[in-house]
Write a protein that holds these residues in place. Sequence first.
Motif, short mmCIF file in Angstrom:
data_model
loop_
_atom_site.label_atom_id
_atom_site.label_comp_id
_atom_site.label_asym_id
_atom_site.label_seq_id
_atom_site.Cartn_x
_atom_site.Cartn_y
_atom_site.Cartn_z
N LYS A 99 -42.59 -66.50 39.85
CA LYS A 99 -43.52 -67.50 39.31
C LYS A 99 -43.32 -67.69 37.81
O LYS A 99 -43.27 -68.82 37.31
CB LYS A 99 -44.96 -67.08 39.60
N ILE A 100 -43.19 -66.58 37.08
CA ILE A 100 -42.99 -66.64 35.63
C ILE A 100 -41.68 -67.34 35.30
O ILE A 100 -41.61 -68.23 34.44
CB ILE A 100 -43.00 -65.23 35.02
N LEU A 101 -40.61 -66.95 35.99
CA LEU A 101 -39.28 -67.47 35.68
C LEU A 101 -39.13 -68.94 36.07
O LEU A 101 -38.37 -69.68 35.43
CB LEU A 101 -38.21 -66.62 36.37
N LYS A 102 -39.86 -69.38 37.09
CA LYS A 102 -39.81 -70.79 37.49
C LYS A 102 -40.33 -71.71 36.39
O LYS A 102 -39.97 -72.89 36.31
CB LYS A 102 -40.63 -71.02 38.77
N GLU A 103 -41.19 -71.18 35.54
CA GLU A 103 -41.79 -71.97 34.46
C GLU A 103 -40.88 -72.08 33.24
O GLU A 103 -41.18 -72.83 32.31
CB GLU A 103 -43.13 -71.35 34.05
N ILE A 104 -39.80 -71.33 33.23
CA ILE A 104 -38.87 -71.36 32.08
C ILE A 104 -37.84 -72.47 32.28
O ILE A 104 -37.09 -72.43 33.26
CB ILE A 104 -38.18 -70.00 31.89
N PRO A 105 -37.81 -73.45 31.40
CA PRO A 105 -36.85 -74.56 31.55
C PRO A 105 -35.40 -74.10 31.45
O PRO A 105 -35.08 -73.16 30.73
CB PRO A 105 -37.21 -75.49 30.37
N ASN A 106 -34.54 -74.78 32.21
CA ASN A 106 -33.08 -74.60 32.12
C ASN A 106 -32.61 -73.18 32.46
O ASN A 106 -31.55 -72.76 32.00
CB ASN A 106 -32.58 -74.97 30.72
N LEU A 107 -33.39 -72.47 33.25
CA LEU A 107 -32.96 -71.13 33.66
C LEU A 107 -32.01 -71.27 34.86
O LEU A 107 -32.30 -72.02 35.80
CB LEU A 107 -34.18 -70.29 34.04
N PRO A 108 -30.88 -70.59 34.86
CA PRO A 108 -29.93 -70.71 35.97
C PRO A 108 -30.56 -70.33 37.31
O PRO A 108 -31.40 -69.44 37.40
CB PRO A 108 -28.82 -69.72 35.59
N GLU A 109 -30.11 -70.99 38.36
CA GLU A 109 -30.64 -70.74 39.71
C GLU A 109 -30.41 -69.29 40.13
O GLU A 109 -31.21 -68.71 40.86
CB GLU A 109 -29.96 -71.70 40.71
N GLU A 110 -29.30 -68.71 39.67
CA GLU A 110 -28.99 -67.31 40.03
C GLU A 110 -30.11 -66.36 39.62
O GLU A 110 -30.40 -65.39 40.32
CB GLU A 110 -27.68 -66.86 39.36
N VAL A 111 -30.74 -66.65 38.48
CA VAL A 111 -31.82 -65.79 37.97
C VAL A 111 -33.01 -65.80 38.93
O VAL A 111 -33.58 -64.75 39.25
CB VAL A 111 -32.26 -66.26 36.56
N LEU A 112 -33.36 -66.98 39.42
CA LEU A 112 -34.49 -67.10 40.35
C LEU A 112 -34.19 -66.43 41.69
O LEU A 112 -35.07 -65.79 42.27
CB LEU A 112 -34.82 -68.58 40.57
#
Length: 277
Positions: A99-112
């Motif tokens: 949930k936290i990481l989804k709110e971060i713009p331009n984060l690579p899909e691999e991270v999610l």
Amino acid sequence: ESSANLFDSMQRNSNAMMALALIQNKDNSTFVHSVNVATYLIAFAKVMGFDEQTTINLGMGGMLHDVGMASISSNNNHRYILPSEKKSVRKDHVKLSHKILKEIPNLPEEVLIIANQHHARLDGTGYPKSLSGDNIHLFGKMAAIVDEFERLCSDQPDNKQLSPAAALKKLLGKENKAFDPDLVQKFIKAVGIHPIGTTVELKNGSIAVVAENDSEALLQPVINIVYDKKGKKQEIIQQVDLKTEKKGSSLHIKRAIKVKHRSFDPMEALLALRKQQ
């Protein structure tokens, strides 16, 4: 090089850096765990043959995969609370991280993917969604192996700390249906049968620390000899590349061990040689 590029990429994303700072400030044990997972994932990605950007993205996933754990509590030791006391917390951190990481713009899909699936298990016994088999992304399967390996090697009250070699053996055990055995073999190729920092007993009784690994010679790493065969600590540490030793040499590795002596620090043994040079 990939590690340096990873931090360059994170520095360009201020929100990702803030998430990492949250982990470091609120929970140092999770921060150390995250750095280790990132390091192993980068090595794993290289053996898998991924391009540089994918490798960096997987490393970033390792750095941020447990951000939810740090945000749950400011208790520095909550990672080490017994599962019987905090099972729900352990499971909730995955959803919260995602949930936290989804709110971060331009984060690579691999991270999610890594944040969401690093506790998934091949046999469906993982969480939060009980994913199994091909329903788990390749990156999720890799992260699960790395995260569990690092946990097994850590000193926690809810599990007996294992040597790296013993942890790898457990991951690859026939009774272990939670992890992809082919991927575990590739992870072993990435970190070595005796990963860097592993304490080993040599055939002549000397004690050494593994300093370097070669994926083409997993049984013949570079070692730093710390204690001689009589148990005397070496004033000048000797480094030996086992690939140059003849077959049957007494300097080859007999087994991985755990030295309980308070004055012995494997990482200190690695750094001491650099100081000598």
